[in-house]
Scaffold this active site. Structure first.
Site, PDB file in Angstrom:
ATOM      1  CE  LYS A 129      -4.087   1.606  -0.370  1.00  0.00           C
ATOM      2  NZ  LYS A 129      -4.849   1.304  -1.586  1.00  0.00           N
ATOM      3  CB  SER A 169      -7.906   1.310  -3.459  1.00  0.00           C
ATOM      4  OG  SER A 169      -7.543   1.308  -2.094  1.00  0.00           O
TER       5      SER A 169
END
Length: 583
Positions: free
Chosen positions: A188, A383
Site C-alpha cells: 500500500k 482500492s
C-alpha cells in the site's frame, strides 16, 4: 422628494435591466440546449480525434455555442464505441479518418475504442490514420488503420513506458511538518510520497510488474496490427531508433509520410469524390446528433450505472465524483424498479473514502439479492474502486486495467513545529477528556492515540478483505496473499481470481443479459446527465478558475493537485491508489 424620485427610478431601471438579462440568458441557454436534428449525407467519412478525452458519460455544455474554445456535447466512451459499431453498417459512412496526434485517454479506455475500430474494419470499411506528432498511446490506436500516415516533418514517440512519482518528504521536513501515517498492506504505497524519498522495494516491484504487463499488451497489439514481432518492436524503443518521421517509415511503423491535404486527397479518391469537391468529413459530435443508437422502448431494462472518479462521502454535484449518498440513491432506484432486470456497474475509480466505499458496497449487495449485478472495469478499479466491485456476480476488466490495491491507509499532520518555529504561532486550550483533541494539527499523537488509529486501519482492512472473500468466494489466506495493497493489471487479476473475464462494456452487458435471461432489452443509464442553470454557472466558474491556476502553475499544476489531495485526506481512512499514475 426629488431624491426619492431619482432613487426609485434608478431602482426600477435596475430591476428591469436585471429581468431583461435573465430573460435573454434563459433564451440563450434554451437555444443552446435545444439540439437540432442533423441530417447525414452519403459518402461520409467519420472523424475521430484521439486527443479528445472520452469520459465515461457524455459531456454536455449548452453554453458552448456562445463561448470560444468550449466543447458542445462530447459522447461518452461507451457512446463512442456504439457509434463506431453503428457506423460499420451505416451506408452513409464509407470509412473512418483517425486524427492521431495526442491521446488524452487511459489504457483501458483506448482498448475499448481500439477494439471497436477492429470490429469496424471487419465490416469491410477502411480506416486511415494521420498525425503530425504521434504519442505512443495515439499510435496504439492508429496502428489498427489500413493506412497510417505521418507528417514528413513531424514525429512518432516510440520510446517505451516510464512512470515517475513525486516525493514530498524532504519538503515537509524542511517545513517541520510531520505526517503521522498509518496503513495496512505491504504494497500500500499511497503514503510513500510523504514518508519516503524514493520508492520502497515493494512498490518498485509491483510497479515494474504491472508497467511491464501494460507495455507487453501495447507491443502485442501493435505487433498483431503491423505484423512486426514484439521483440523487434521493443528493440526499436530500447535503441531509440525512431527519432524522425523517416525512421518510422523505414521501420514500417507507418505506411507513408504525407501532409494533411495529401491524406484528404487520398480519402477523396477512396470514396469516389472528385478532387475539386469537398470531402464529407463527419465529426463524432455531428454523427451522434444525426444517429439514433438507442435500443427502443422495450419494457425490460438493464441499468448501466457509471461510477467514475474519487469516492467520497455524502452528496456532490461535481463531475467525476462518486458521492456515496448520490450513488446509493441511484442504485436503490435501479434495485426498486421492477423493469430493471439487471445492473451493470461501470467502475473507473482509483478509490477514496473507505467508509463511502462500504456504504456503496452495501447498497449493491442488497441489489444483488434481487437481480444480477455485473461489473465492467475501466482504466482503474482499484482500492475503493475494487471494494465496490468485488460483490458482483461477474467482473470484466481490460488486460490493461489497473485493479486490486486491496489495502487502506490514514494520515494526520502534526504542524506544531511549522507553526511554532516558522510562523511564531503557539497554541493552548482546555479539554474535558483525555482524548478530546485527538487529531488536532497542533501536536503529535501520543503512543496510545497511535494505537487507536492503527486499530481503526486494521479493522477497516479486515472488513475490506472479508468483502473480497465473500464476493469472490476465495479462501481468506488467498485473499490476504493477493491483497496487501498490491496493484494488479487486468490480465494478472484474472489469473488470481479478482476478475472473471477479460472484456469490455459490451461483453459485460451481454453477460448481464444472459444472467437476467433477456433476449431483448433497452439500456437505462445512470446517473442522468443534467445541465441546469445553476450547475452550468458553477461548472463554468470551476473551469475558469482551473484554467487560471493551470496557466499560472504550468508544469507544477500536478504537484499542486497532489498537495490539495493530501490535505483533504487528513483524519480519514482511505482505500485509494497512490495517486493516479501518468505514463
Amino acid at each position: 422628494m426629488r431624491f426619492f424620485k431619482v432613487f426609485f427610478a434608478a431602482l426600477l431601471a435596475f430591476i428591469v435591466f436585471t429581468g431583461l438579462c435573465i430573460f435573454f440568458l434563459i433564451i440563450l441557454i434554451g437555444k443552446a440546449v435545444t439540439s437540432e436534428k442533423v441530417t447525414l449525407s452519403p459518402n461520409g467519412v467519420l472523424v475521430l480525434e484521439t486527443s479528445q478525452p472520452y469520459q465515461e458519460q457524455k459531456l454536455v455544455n449548452p453554453l458552448a455555442n456562445f463561448l470560444p474554445d468550449e466543447e458542445g456535447e462530447v459522447p461518452g466512451l461507451y457512446q463512442t464505441v456504439r457509434l463506431i459499431d453503428y457506423a460499420a453498417y451505416d451506408d452513409n459512412i464509407k470509412g473512418i479518418y483517425l486524427k492521431t496526434d495526442n491521446n488524452a485517454n487511459g489504457f483501458a479506455s483506448n482498448e475499448e475504442i481500439r477494439n471497436a475500430l477492429i470490429r469496424f474494419k471487419k465490416g469491410g470499411k477502411f480506416i486511415y490514420a494521420y498525425g503530425e506528432v504521434m504519442t505512443q498511446q495515439a499510435y496504439y490506436l492508429a496502428s489498427v488503420a489500413d493506412k497510417v500516415y505521418l507528417n514528413p516533418k513531424g514525429g512518432l514517440d516510440f520510446t517505451g513506458f516510464s512512470m515517475q512519482l513525486t516525493f514530498l518528504k524532504g519538503a515537509l521536513d524542511k517545513l517541520e511538518i510531520e505526517p503521522e501515517i498509518f496503513y495496512a498492506g505491504r504494497f500500500k504505497s499511497a503514503t510513500e510520497p510523504l514518508r519516503e524519498t524514493k520508492m520502497t522495494d515493494a512498490n518498485r516491484q509491483q510497479t515494474t510488474q504491472f508497467l511491464g504487463e501494460l507495455y507487453g499488451n501495447f507491443l502485442t497489439g501493435i505487433s498483431n496490427a503491423r505484423h512486426i514481432d514484439t521483440a523487434t518492436l521493443h528493440g526499436y524503443a530500447n535503441e531509440n531508433l525512431i527519432q524522425e518521421s523517416a525512421d518510422a517509415l523505414k521501420y514500417k511503423l507507418v505506411d507513408g509520410l504525407k501532409y494533411d491535404d495529401e491524406v484528404v486527397a487520398e480519402l477523396k479518391s477512396k470514396t469516389g469524390i472528385k478532387a475539386e469537391d469537398k470531402l464529407n468529413l463527419v465529426s463524432l459530435g455531428k454523427y451522434n446528433s444525426g444517429t439514433d443508437i438507442s435500443n427502443g422502448t422495450n419494457a425490460n431494462k438493464i441499468a448501466l450505472i457509471y461510477a467514475s472518479g474519487d469516492i467520497i462521502s455524502g452528496e456532490s454535484d461535481r463531475k467525476n465524483t462518486i458521492a456515496s449518498d448520490n450513488y446509493i440513491a441511484e442504485i436503490r432506484k435501479a434495485r426498486e424498479d421492477k423493469n430493471v432486470k439487471a445492473i451493470l456497474l461501470r467502475v473507473n475509480s482509483g478509490g477514496g473514502s473507505a467508509l463511502a466505499s462500504e456504504q456503496i458496497w452495501r447498497e449493491l449487495a442488497l441489489a444483488k439479492k434481487i437481480k444480477p449485478v455485473v461489473v465492467s472495469m475501466g482504466d482503474y478499479a482499484a482500492s475503493g474502486g475494487y471494494y465496490i466491485a468485488c460483490m458482483a456476480d461477474s467482473i470484466f476488466a481490460q488486460p490493461n486495467t489497473l485493479t486490486g490495491s486491496i489495502g487502506v491507509f490514514g494520515m494526520m499532520f502534526n504542524l506544531k513545529g511549522f507553526f511554532n518555529n516558522k510562523l511564531g504561532v503557539t497554541f493552548d486550550g482546555v479539554k474535558t477528556a483525555e482524548y478530546a483533541d485527538l487529531g488536532g494539527i497542533n501536536r503529535p499523537l501520543n503512543p496510545a492515540e497511535k494505537r487507536f488509529v492503527q486499530n481503526g486501519i486494521d479493522s477497516t482492512y479486515a472488513a475490506f478483505k472479508s468483502r473480497v472473500v465473500a464476493g469472490r468466494k476465495l479462501d481468506p489466506a488467498v485473499v490476504d496473499s493477493i491483497a496487501q495493497g498490491h496493484v494488479w493489471s487486468g490480465t494478472e487479476a484474472k489469473k488470481i481470481g479478482l476478475v472473471d473475464r477479460i472484456g469490455g462494456i459490451d461483453d459485460a452487458l451481454d453477460c448481464a443479459a444472459r444472467l437476467a435471461k433477456l433476449s431483448t432489452y433497452r439500456l437505462a443509464e445512470y446517473p442522468e446527465v443534467k445541465e441546469n442553470l445553476s450547475r452550468l454557472m458553477k461548472n463554468l466558474g470551476d473551469n475558469v478558475s482551473t484554467r487560471i491556476v493551470k496557466k499560472e502553475l504550468g508544469i507544477n499544476y500536478d504537484l499542486f493537485q497532489q498537495l490539495k489531495e493530501v490535505q483533504s485526506m487528513h483524519g480519514q481512512i482511505q482505500a485509494k491508489l497512490p495517486f493516479i499514475y501518468k505514463f
